[in-house]
Design a protein around this motif. Structure first.
Motif, PDB file in Angstrom:
ATOM      1  N   GLN A 190      20.164   0.675   5.487  1.00  0.00           N
ATOM      2  CA  GLN A 190      21.077   0.899   6.646  1.00  0.00           C
ATOM      3  C   GLN A 190      21.871   2.245   6.455  1.00  0.00           C
ATOM      4  O   GLN A 190      21.950   2.951   7.354  1.00  0.00           O
ATOM      5  CB  GLN A 190      22.287  -0.166   6.530  1.00  0.00           C
ATOM      6  N   ARG A 238      21.193  -2.870   2.386  1.00  0.00           N
ATOM      7  CA  ARG A 238      22.388  -1.704   2.445  1.00  0.00           C
ATOM      8  C   ARG A 238      21.905  -0.480   2.411  1.00  0.00           C
ATOM      9  O   ARG A 238      22.232   0.450   3.156  1.00  0.00           O
ATOM     10  CB  ARG A 238      23.194  -2.017   1.269  1.00  0.00           C
ATOM     11  N   ASN A 260      32.240 -10.931   3.293  1.00  0.00           N
ATOM     12  CA  ASN A 260      30.947 -10.532   4.244  1.00  0.00           C
ATOM     13  C   ASN A 260      30.853 -11.156   5.412  1.00  0.00           C
ATOM     14  O   ASN A 260      31.269 -12.408   5.421  1.00  0.00           O
ATOM     15  CB  ASN A 260      29.750 -10.858   3.165  1.00  0.00           C
ATOM     16  N   ARG A 276      19.464  -7.784  -0.573  1.00  0.00           N
ATOM     17  CA  ARG A 276      20.854  -7.020  -0.219  1.00  0.00           C
ATOM     18  C   ARG A 276      21.240  -5.665  -0.495  1.00  0.00           C
ATOM     19  O   ARG A 276      21.390  -5.085   0.675  1.00  0.00           O
ATOM     20  CB  ARG A 276      22.074  -7.979  -0.695  1.00  0.00           C
ATOM     21  N   GLN A 277      20.880  -5.194  -1.388  1.00  0.00           N
ATOM     22  CA  GLN A 277      21.098  -3.777  -1.782  1.00  0.00           C
ATOM     23  C   GLN A 277      20.284  -2.909  -1.150  1.00  0.00           C
ATOM     24  O   GLN A 277      20.551  -2.027  -0.561  1.00  0.00           O
ATOM     25  CB  GLN A 277      21.097  -3.594  -3.482  1.00  0.00           C
TER      26      GLN A 277
END
Ligand SMILES: Nc1ncnc2c1ncn2[C@@H]1O[C@H](COP(=O)(O)OP(=O)(O)OP(=O)(O)O)[C@@H](O)[C@H]1O
Ligand SMILES: [Mg+2]
Length: 358
Positions: free
Chosen positions: A344, A341, A272, A337-338
């Protein structure tokens, strides 16, 4: 008597710019013991070089301002010394190696004489003795046929050899502290490893303390006793090297470690990078400076956390409200985080649809 060789206490160094003041170093505190090897890591612009330059008192004023704090070297506050006294300390007591040796070596002077010059100024030895000592130093830093190469000029040397000369200049007077500011970034990887090894073994031999500055946690692993992690002008985590590598406690350090490839470990997650950019240092946030990029962030992070020891590890400190080892906290960060993502991916899909529709 204080056991620390160097003590930087709540150091603040700002730069005056049109928009205000860049808070380049904003309350940095750390110490270095005699002979200790300390690495300072952190991404570009976090204040590593300004910290190093402040210890040498080489920050140009203006635009720089020493806005607060102290730098004690052998119990003497460097920020209060006369320039004359400071000149004695530079080179004599504290040596520095910069990233680009060409900008520091004198192109019109032979490499040997550049090393001998420091010796003659600081150690007051005669020409012949200085030449002999400088030749030995060239040998010690790994210059082959040192006797013959003494009379070469910097442009006749390769990048790696010039960097070795810089190390010899910095170590000539046997300083108690060596600061190496990204000493190998401009060199290829094999030469990089050799030079770091050389710096490390010379420091060990002479009992020289080392501050190694780098943005690469990978290079510090085998070399330093302790790691200081900086972010946006502040120290956000500090600990013994093995503690930092095996048990990082600040989300930024976790991110830094996760962006270093490891060959000996199977990792369940991909490599990452840390998304986003550091804050504007002209208007730094009042809370945690990493908050905007941190998946662990909570409401409390709007307040700046204090720099406290990690439970059960007195030599390990962090400036963070959250406990990254708590499984509930980890699950919360993973959900965020998911979600980021997914958002995005959605934004990319939307942009693609717009383009296709045109
Ligand atoms: N002369 C200057 N005028 C204005 N801002 C400056 C000046 N020198 C440094 N800064 C700012 O101070 C901050 C810290 O800079 P510093 O050079 O210490 O970063 P660094 O951690 O060494 O980064 P790098 O890894 O790129 O070398 C940066 O935001 C930089 O833009
Ligand atoms: Mg720098």
């Amino acid at each position: 008597m204080n056991e620390n060789l160097l003590e930087v206490q709540d150091l603040k160094v700002y730069f005056k710019v049109r928009a205000g003041h860049v808070h380049a170093v904003d309350g940095v505190t750390f110490a270095v013991k005699p002979g200790e090897k300390v690495a300072i890591v952190g991404e570009s612009g976090c204040g590593k070089s300004v910290t190093a330059l402040s210890i040498m008192r080489l920050v140009a004023q203006p635009p720089g301002v020493y806005a607060g704090g102290n730098i004690f070297f052998e119990n003497e506050d460097l920020l209060t010394l006369s320039e004359r006294r400071m000149q004695k300390i530079r080179g004599g007591q504290i040596g520095i190696i910069f990233q680009d040796p060409m900008s520091c070596l004198n192109p019109t002077m032979t490499v040997g004489d550049q090393i001998a010059e420091g010796l003659r100024i600081h150690r007051k030895i005669d020409k012949k003795e200085a030449r002999a000592r400088a030749t030995t130093l060239l040998e010690e830093v790994g210059i082959p046929a040192a006797k013959e190469r003494y009379d070469s000029y910097p442009h006749q040397f390769s990048g790696g050899m010039r960097q070795r000369v810089m190390i010899a200049v910095a170590l000539a007077c046997n300083p108690k502290l060596l600061i190496a500011d990204e000493p190998t970034t401009a060199l290829d990887v094999t030469v990089q490893a050799q030079i770091l090894e050389q710096i490390s073994s010379i420091c060990k031999e002479f009992g020289t303390a080392l501050i190694l500055i780098t943005h690469d946690l990978g290079v510090v692993a085998g070399l330093s006793d302790r790691v200081i992690v900086m972010y946006a002008g502040k120290v956000i985590e500090e600990g013994e090297t093995n503690e930092i590598f095996s048990n990082p406690r600040h989300p930024y350090t976790l991110g830094l470690l996760n962006s270093v490839p490891r060959l000996n470990e199977e990792r369940q997650s991909e490599l990452n990078t840390i998304e986003g950019a550091p804050p504007d240092l002209v208007k730094p946030p009042t809370g945690c400076p990493f908050m905007a990029r941190c998946y662990f962030a909570k409401k409390i992070c709007n307040e700046m956390p204090s720099f406290d020891p990690v439970e059960g590890q007195p030599t390990h400190r962090k400036a963070c409200w959250v406990d990254v080892t708590d499984p509930n906290v980890q699950a919360y960060a993973e959900r965020r985080r998911q979600a980021r993502r997914a958002a995005q991916v959605e934004a990319i899909d939307e942009a693609a649809n717009v383009l296709q529709g045109e």
